[in-house]
Design an enzyme around this catalytic site. Structure first.
Site, short mmCIF file in Angstrom:
data_model
loop_
_atom_site.label_atom_id
_atom_site.label_comp_id
_atom_site.label_asym_id
_atom_site.label_seq_id
_atom_site.Cartn_x
_atom_site.Cartn_y
_atom_site.Cartn_z
N THR A 149 59.46 71.62 3.87
CA THR A 149 60.38 72.29 2.95
C THR A 149 59.88 72.24 1.51
OG1 THR A 149 62.16 71.59 4.39
CG2 THR A 149 62.76 72.15 2.11
N VAL A 178 70.46 74.86 11.83
CA VAL A 178 70.32 74.67 10.38
C VAL A 178 70.04 73.19 10.16
CG1 VAL A 178 71.56 74.70 8.19
CG2 VAL A 178 71.81 76.61 9.78
N GLY A 201 61.40 66.85 5.37
CA GLY A 201 61.20 66.06 6.59
C GLY A 201 62.16 66.56 7.66
N GLY A 203 65.36 67.36 9.30
CA GLY A 203 66.69 67.57 8.77
C GLY A 203 67.76 66.76 9.48
N1 GLY Z 1 63.71 69.84 6.41
C1 GLY Z 1 63.73 71.05 7.07
C2 GLY Z 1 64.53 71.07 8.29
O1 GLY Z 1 64.68 70.05 8.96
O2 GLY Z 1 65.01 72.10 8.65
#
Ligand code: GLY
Length: 301
Positions: A149, A178, A201, A203
């Site tokens: 990200t 999401v 990382g 989510g």
């Molecule tokens: N950090 C991005 C996700 O886990 O979607």
């Protein structure tokens, strides 16, 4: 510091240079960091954000974005949006609305179309070929090796702190998933009275720890930005069994940065006292170690 900006991964370097220039010229923090994030969204060379993003298990590129203004605590987010150029710009526009600040899927796409946001098919030939070649080899989801990200946290000369984030999320995620990135307090947070933070990382783990708000709370308690970042990562690793890749960036209200990670994590920092500089954070003996690196030393994004 008069102004400062920190951003995740080597892929944010050019965007950080642009944001730093805008901030040095007295620009607004929100404008500067949105520009920085958008540059990553637009670059097909970076495969975990925007154009050429990582496909989900159905071979579709769905994107998440978030934005927070630390003066007003206004927040805007989009989740699982497909076919638009800049989720972060759409998220920022939602932050100005009184209601309906977080839109997902078809609703987010209807809003973006109705409000004139540029459309774009983000599934490039390159990302589709990667999907075809690797989809049967992925045994367990993880953040992409070497990049993930993009998050920018900035502070402008008037003292405003803002945070902006954009991602395609995890490669081969379920359609509709999401992660943490558009969720306030998890993927990002900003309060001009305290500072800003953002995560990159896996989510699912970041959400369990509300890591961005956790770091901001530590700043509020009087911890330095570096302590706030380190304690956040330490607590998450202690509380979450087999915590996967996780890195956090923090900027206090005066522009000092803090970074902590449990993997190898490059980031970029600039201020009126320091030109945009690439650093590599790693975890050594249970603590984050940070050193400046030359771009050639990091072969990934
Ligand atoms: N950090 C991005 C996700 O886990 O979607």
């Amino acid at each position: 510091m008069k102004w400062a900006v920190i951003s995740t991964w080597k892929m944010s370097f050019a965007g950080n240079v642009k944001a730093a220039k805008m901030l040095a010229e007295g620009g607004n923090c929100g404008d500067a960091i949105i520009e920085g994030v958008s540059m990553v969204e637009d670059d097909p060379g970076y495969s975990s954000v925007g154009y050429s993003g990582l496909p989900d298990r159905d071979g579709r590129v769905t994107l998440d974005g978030g934005y927070m203004d630390g003066d007003t605590l206004k927040v805007g987010s989009v989740g699982c949006i497909e076919g638009f150029r800049s989720p972060v710009r759409i998220a920022r526009s939602l932050a100005d609305k009184e209601f309906n600040n977080f839109l997902v899927g078809a609703g987010a796409e209807e809003y973006a179309e109705a409000n004139g946001f540029e459309k774009r098919n983000n599934l490039t030939e390159g990302s589709y070929q990667r999907y075809l070649q690797e989809k049967d080899k992925i045994k367990e989801l993880n953040s992409y090796d070497g990049h993930d990200t993009v998050v920018f946290v900035g502070r402008d000369v008037s003292g405003t702190v803002c945070t902006a984030v954009s991602t395609s999320g995890l490669f081969m995620k379920e359609h509709g998933r999401v992660g943490d990135s558009p969720i306030p307090g998890c993927g990002f947070y900003a309060d001009s009275l305290i500072g800003g933070a953002g995560a990159t990382g896996v989510g699912e783990d970041a959400n369990r720890g509300t890591v961005s708000y956790r770091a901001i709370n530590k700043l509020k308690e009087g911890k330095t930005a570096m302590q706030a970042a380190q304690e956040t990562i330490d607590e998450i690793m202690e509380r979450i069994e087999n915590c996967r890749h996780m890195s956090i960036i923090v900027l206090d209200k005066d522009g000092n940065y803090g970074v902590a990670t449990n993997c190898a994590f490059p980031f970029v920092y600039a201020s009126d006292e320091c030109e945009p500089t690439l650093y590599l954070a790693t975890r050594e003996n249970g603590k984050t170690s940070i050193r400046q690196i030359r771009p050639e030393e990091w072969s990934k994004d």
